[in-house]
Design an enzyme around this catalytic site. Structure first.
Site: not given
Ligand code: GRF
Length: 205
Positions: A16, A18, A69, A95, A111, A113, A148-149, A178
């Protein structure tokens, strides 16, 4: 509340960090956003306590407790909608969401990445970057689509890959970026400045 602020719901599965960077900037009024709920699909995710410490409502919706799901996603949608969420931010949410979920929030799911998409989609990213010999890596915030992505790219940041990098050191360098670009993407969205043209996202003046 919230005049002029976009209501954000954040989905997590783990650490968590981010989520934390978004919450900090929202609380400090550095971005016009209010995080109205954090949802974890994992009861043991360390991010849960972090969100609680900020006084953000946290809901655990454990995918393992649902037989399909569809039912899991219905629970997610109903929680997000009941709180008036306008923008769904996936932040380490592990997920894959089905088209049914995505259609509930058209153009309103982001999202993050940890690579320079479209390079290195999927999992185990930093290891694959190191093995590839790439001299630069980075991170991407993109809109979520059914592929996805692969949704339209909103913002990216670049970091060098150093000769003595390990997965951990590279991941840490990327993570710093990020934490900058995700709040920035939310700010652009909240200001109504993101225009999707095909695969491209234009930042309107
Ligand atoms: C991050 O590197 C993000 O890019 C990826 O998963 C990781 C999550 O990190 N999708 P956090 O849970 O936000 O610390």
């Amino acid at each position: 509340m919230s005049e002029g602020k976009v209501k954000v719901g954040i989905l997590i599965s783990g650490r968590g960090s981010n989520m934390e960077s978004i919450v900090r900037k929202a609380k400090a009024d550095e971005i016009p956003a209010e995080v109205v709920v954090v949802i974890s699909n994992k009861p043991e995710a360390p991010g849960i306590r972090k969100a609680e410490a900020f006084g953000i409502p946290v809901v655990v919706i454990d995918h393992k407790k649902f037989s399909s799901r569809e039912d899991f996603e219905r629970a997610l949608v109903s929680e997000l909608k009941s709180r008036g969420v306008e923008l769904v931010c996936l932040a380490g949410f592990m997920r894959i969401l089905s088209p049914t979920f995505i259609r509930e929030f058209p153009g309103r799911i982001m999202n993050i990445h940890p690579s320079l998409l479209p390079a290195f989609p999927g999992l185990n990213v930093h290891n694959r970057v190191l093995e590839s010999g790439a001299k630069f890596s980075g991170c991407t915030v993109h809109f979520v689509t059914e592929d996805v992505d692969a949704g339209p790219i909103i913002i990216q940041a670049v970091v060098p890959v150093l000769d003595d990098d390990t997965e951990e050191t590279l991941a840490a360098r990327v993570l710093v970026e990020e934490h900058k670009i995700y709040p920035e993407a939310i700010r652009l969205f909240a200001e109504g400045r993101l225009e999707v043209r095909g695969k491209r996202v234009i930042w309107k003046k």
